[in-house]
Design a protein around this motif. Structure first.
Motif, PDB file in Angstrom:
ATOM      1  N   SER A 256       0.748  -1.094  -0.044  1.00 53.28           N
ATOM      2  CA  SER A 256      -0.052  -0.066   0.281  1.00 53.28           C
ATOM      3  C   SER A 256       0.824   1.356  -0.122  1.00 53.28           C
ATOM      4  N   ALA A 257       0.284   2.436  -0.502  1.00 51.30           N
ATOM      5  CA  ALA A 257       0.911   3.538  -0.416  1.00 51.30           C
ATOM      6  C   ALA A 257       0.273   4.226   0.523  1.00 51.30           C
ATOM      7  N   ILE A 258       0.962   5.028   1.668  1.00 55.13           N
ATOM      8  CA  ILE A 258       0.428   5.811   2.561  1.00 55.13           C
ATOM      9  C   ILE A 258       0.898   7.159   3.021  1.00 55.13           C
ATOM     10  N   PHE A 259       0.179   8.042   3.457  1.00 58.26           N
ATOM     11  CA  PHE A 259       0.573   9.597   3.680  1.00 58.26           C
ATOM     12  C   PHE A 259       0.063   9.777   4.789  1.00 58.26           C
ATOM     13  N   VAL A 260       0.562  10.904   5.693  1.00 58.65           N
ATOM     14  CA  VAL A 260      -0.130  11.432   6.754  1.00 58.65           C
ATOM     15  C   VAL A 260       0.435  13.018   6.649  1.00 58.65           C
ATOM     16  N   LEU A 261      -0.593  13.688   6.767  1.00 61.54           N
ATOM     17  CA  LEU A 261      -0.112  15.502   6.733  1.00 61.54           C
ATOM     18  C   LEU A 261      -1.093  15.856   8.230  1.00 61.54           C
ATOM     19  N   GLU A 262      -0.458  16.523   8.999  1.00 59.88           N
ATOM     20  CA  GLU A 262      -0.985  16.587  10.216  1.00 59.88           C
ATOM     21  C   GLU A 262      -0.653  18.142  10.616  1.00 59.88           C
ATOM     22  N   ASN A 263      -1.645  18.991  11.040  1.00 60.40           N
ATOM     23  CA  ASN A 263      -1.375  20.365  11.427  1.00 60.40           C
ATOM     24  C   ASN A 263      -1.705  20.481  13.100  1.00 60.40           C
ATOM     25  N   GLY A 264      -0.624  21.268  13.490  1.00 61.17           N
ATOM     26  CA  GLY A 264      -0.972  21.774  14.893  1.00 61.17           C
ATOM     27  C   GLY A 264      -1.421  23.262  14.907  1.00 61.17           C
ATOM     28  N   PHE A 265      -2.352  23.383  15.824  1.00 63.77           N
ATOM     29  CA  PHE A 265      -2.879  24.878  15.985  1.00 63.77           C
ATOM     30  C   PHE A 265      -3.390  25.323  17.361  1.00 63.77           C
ATOM     31  N   SER A 266      -3.634  26.495  17.504  1.00 72.15           N
ATOM     32  CA  SER A 266      -3.873  26.967  18.848  1.00 72.15           C
ATOM     33  C   SER A 266      -5.435  27.290  18.784  1.00 72.15           C
ATOM     34  N   VAL A 267      -6.109  26.901  19.799  1.00 73.93           N
ATOM     35  CA  VAL A 267      -7.594  27.278  19.736  1.00 73.93           C
ATOM     36  C   VAL A 267      -7.742  28.444  20.185  1.00 73.93           C
ATOM     37  N   ILE A 268      -7.175  29.005  21.108  1.00 71.12           N
ATOM     38  CA  ILE A 268      -7.163  30.490  21.751  1.00 71.12           C
ATOM     39  C   ILE A 268      -7.230  31.382  20.705  1.00 71.12           C
ATOM     40  N   ASN A 269      -6.425  31.304  19.472  1.00 69.47           N
ATOM     41  CA  ASN A 269      -6.116  32.319  18.711  1.00 69.47           C
ATOM     42  C   ASN A 269      -6.341  32.017  17.375  1.00 69.47           C
TER      43      ASN A 269
END
Length: 395
Positions: A78-91
């Motif tokens: 299988s081919a696989i990928f992950v793209l994951e973003n981190g963010f601030s909820v308060i701003n």
């Protein structure tokens, strides 16, 4: 329509679309926010501190959204990928140096019998195999990480330019390794192939009741990735930035971390132990080493209520210099930390939690520094207490 809105709308579509019967893309994420109290916070080591009450984001579990995809290539591949973003909820801002996919970004191939090979921005083997056993990653929140997160078990940094291998699980055993390129040409000045590179190896074993993990990583000249450094496109780039990462205030030439841990589950109770040894060699030829000992326990009081407690002892040694300014006034600093937390599941996806962390500087140590609490403790106190209450929703 701006770029951010376009991405979110596209992700929403992808979450329910299957390319064909054997391929899919999934949208997932966590939103975590709360309110925290810290008894004493200073802007930098050696400054006078004061109490702080603040709105917080991602203290319980880092807030994120991501895309995970797989395509069946046939014959168990299988081919696989992950793209994951981190963010601030308060701003609403992006974290990890304002990277769009700063938490993870990788693509690779996987085979049911041979394992997987992935390329991109990824976690090291100590994070993968030992990290799940510490209390901070289970229930104690980011505040419960070891002093300065010097062992990176709460992922102060990720590894760029990396190639990672992860084996299949065979009778409970999984192993893997990672190498990250500096992406810099060799030169007569000493900069080059190994300037800001990294490697790691690790393994884990899991049975019905017992879990074991072990790992080691090595970083070569990671401070070269700081602003104005000699290689800002290498394995570690701009990640030694938190004011509570107190051991990175001086340029680091090499960093080595070895870790091991175990957990045993007996009915509703789980007992765990983790040991890590970290050594920083600074560019001025001095060095600092720290041994972290953690014993933790959690108890599932009911299907909806989880309680946990942990004790951490950190024993440091300074070599080559008599002290580290504003961190220790001698060669043997020590810290003690207690983590405690209660979580209540409102549903399978929604959790409320309360956590408290107490950390005290002892021996030659001059400051405490609860991870991500806003700063180290001020010169007018030798301990920090952080209490947080929050709400977490997964999707």
């Amino acid at each position: 329509m701006n770029l951010g809105r376009s991405i979110i709308l596209a992700c929403g579509s992808l979450a329910t679309v299957y390319v064909h019967a054997q391929s899919s893309v999934t949208l997932y994420g966590v939103v975590d926010a709360g309110v925290s109290y810290v008894n004493n916070v200073a802007s930098q080591p050696g400054a006078v501190g004061a109490r702080k009450i603040q709105a917080t984001t991602g203290v319980g579990v880092p807030s994120r959204w991501g895309l995970r995809g797989t395509e069946d290539l046939g014959s168990g591949n299988s081919a696989i990928f992950v793209l994951e973003n981190g963010f601030s909820v308060i701003n609403g801002t992006q974290l990890q140096g304002s990277r769009l996919f700063g938490r993870q970004a990788f693509v690779g191939l996987t085979n049911q019998k041979l394992g997987s090979v992935t390329f991109g921005r990824q976690y090291d083997s100590v994070v993968d195999f030992v990290g799940p056993l510490v209390s901070s990653r289970q229930w104690a929140t980011q505040y419960g990480a070891h002093i300065g997160d010097i062992d990176n078990l709460y992922t102060t940094f990720r590894i760029n330019n990396s190639i990672k291998y992860t084996s299949p699980t065979y009778r409970g055993l999984t192993f893997g390794g990672l190498y990250a390129f500096s992406n810099q040409a060799a030169s007569s000045s000493g900069n080059g192939f190994s300037n800001n590179s990294a490697w790691s190896v690790g393994a884990s074993y899991a049975s019905q009741a017992l879990t074991l993990g072990v790992g080691h990583f090595h970083l070569s000249n990671p401070s070269a990735g700081n602003t104005g450094g000699s290689n800002t496109t290498g394995a570690i780039v701009g990640d030694y930035t938190s004011p509570t990462d107190i051991f990175y205030t001086r340029p680091v030439q090499t960093q080595d971390v070895t870790g091991a841990g175990a957990a045993y589950q007996w009915d509703a109770a789980t007992i765990g132990f983790v040991y890590t040894f970290a050594k920083l060699r600074y560019v001025d030829h001095s060095s600092f080493s720290l041994s972290n000992y953690e014993i933790n326990a959690r108890y599932q009081i009911s299907p909806a209520v989880l309680a946990g407690v942990a004790l951490i002892y950190s024993d440091g040694e300074v070599h080559g210099i008599p002290s580290i300014k504003n961190i220790t006034d001698g060669t043997h600093p020590r810290w003690t930390q207690i983590n405690a937390a209660v979580q209540y599941l409102l549903s399978k996806r929604t959790t409320v939690y309360v956590a408290a962390v107490y950390q005290k500087a002892m021996g030659d140590a001059l400051t405490a520094a609860i991870d991500n609490a806003g700063g180290p403790t001020g010169s007018n106190s030798s301990y920090q207490l952080a209490v947080t209450a929050g709400l977490r929703v997964r999707f």
